[in-house]
Design an enzyme around this catalytic site. Structure first.
Site, PDB file in Angstrom:
ATOM      1  N   ARG A  24      -4.405  -2.614   5.587  1.00 47.08           N
ATOM      2  CA  ARG A  24      -4.292  -1.245   6.127  1.00 47.08           C
ATOM      3  C   ARG A  24      -2.835  -0.785   6.251  1.00 47.08           C
ATOM      4  NH1 ARG A  24      -8.813  -1.804   4.745  1.00 47.08           N
ATOM      5  NH2 ARG A  24     -10.692  -1.080   5.796  1.00 47.08           N
ATOM      6  N   LEU A  25      -1.918  -1.471   5.606  1.00 53.28           N
ATOM      7  CA  LEU A  25      -0.509  -1.037   5.599  1.00 53.28           C
ATOM      8  C   LEU A  25      -0.286  -0.138   4.388  1.00 53.28           C
ATOM      9  CD1 LEU A  25       1.344  -4.300   6.689  1.00 53.28           C
ATOM     10  CD2 LEU A  25       0.669  -2.326   8.071  1.00 53.28           C
TER      11      LEU A  25
END
Length: 214
Positions: free
Chosen positions: A192-193
């Site tokens: 999720r970066l």
């Protein structure tokens, strides 16, 4: 009620780094658009969500089709008397968004809407299939109607009236050009970066580029 809290997807296909982006967001949009076309997996790569602020003060979003983009901005066509048309007349600040799941990409565009010239609207209307031209005329878009039969009967009458004739563009139908003031590119990444790169238009018409935290 179905619990969808465990729906998960890993984003691992591409990356978006400052070392390989152009100075102008339209160039990057053009690159992404054609990469999605070439990659496949999206039925209508030009489908976009248009969000407006309605006369009732609420935002509203709907999917329309992008028909052209240039260094000036992004063009779509609609009924000027529709709910979205009335909203734009009241407040021309709009948002466009594209989600291309095949390459795990999203583009969000803030911009100012203005009507295209009559020549541009005429040219696109002329290129449309006959059924689409007549459909634009018969539909009082966003208005309440009694039944579908009202539309179908109206279309039959128009087909008869215009048989063998040119179909002129109605004045209530045409294009909007959205001139961007901010464009954000989102690329899905692991854990999720995600990569988020934002272009913001400056007073000298150059673009300021920032990386945003996911």
């Amino acid at each position: 009620m179905k619990d969808i809290g465990n729906y998960r997807k890993a984003y691992e296909k591409r990356e978006l780094l400052e070392t390989n982006i152009p100075e102008d967001p339209i160039n990057l949009f053009n690159k992404w658009f054609h990469e999605v076309e070439d990659f496949g997996g999206v039925d209508e790569v030009n489908a976009m969500t248009v969000s407006t602020i309605g006369l009732d003060g609420f935002p509203k979003s709907r999917v329309v089709l992008l028909k052209q983009f240039t260094y000036e901005g992004f063009i779509f066509y609609t009924n000027y008397n529709s709910e979205k048309g009335r909203a734009i007349d009241h407040n021309p600040n709009v948002c466009l968004s594209f989600f291309w799941h095949s390459l795990e990409r999203q583009v969000i565009i803030k911009g100012i809407a203005e009507k295209t010239s009559e020549n541009i609207s005429d040219g696109y209307f002329e290129s449309r299939p006959t059924g689409s031209k007549l459909g634009a005329i018969v539909s009082n878009q966003s208005e309440v109607i009694l039944s579908r039969e009202v539309l179908e009967e109206g279309l039959k009458h128009l087909e008869k009236d215009f048989e063998g004739k040119e179909i002129p563009r109605p004045q209530f139908w045409g294009g909007y050009l959205i001139r961007p003031v901010e464009v954000e590119f989102w690329q899905g990444r692991p854990n999720r970066l995600h990569d988020r790169i934002r272009y913001h238009l400056q007073e000298d018409y150059s673009w300021k580029i920032d990386r945003l935290s996911p």
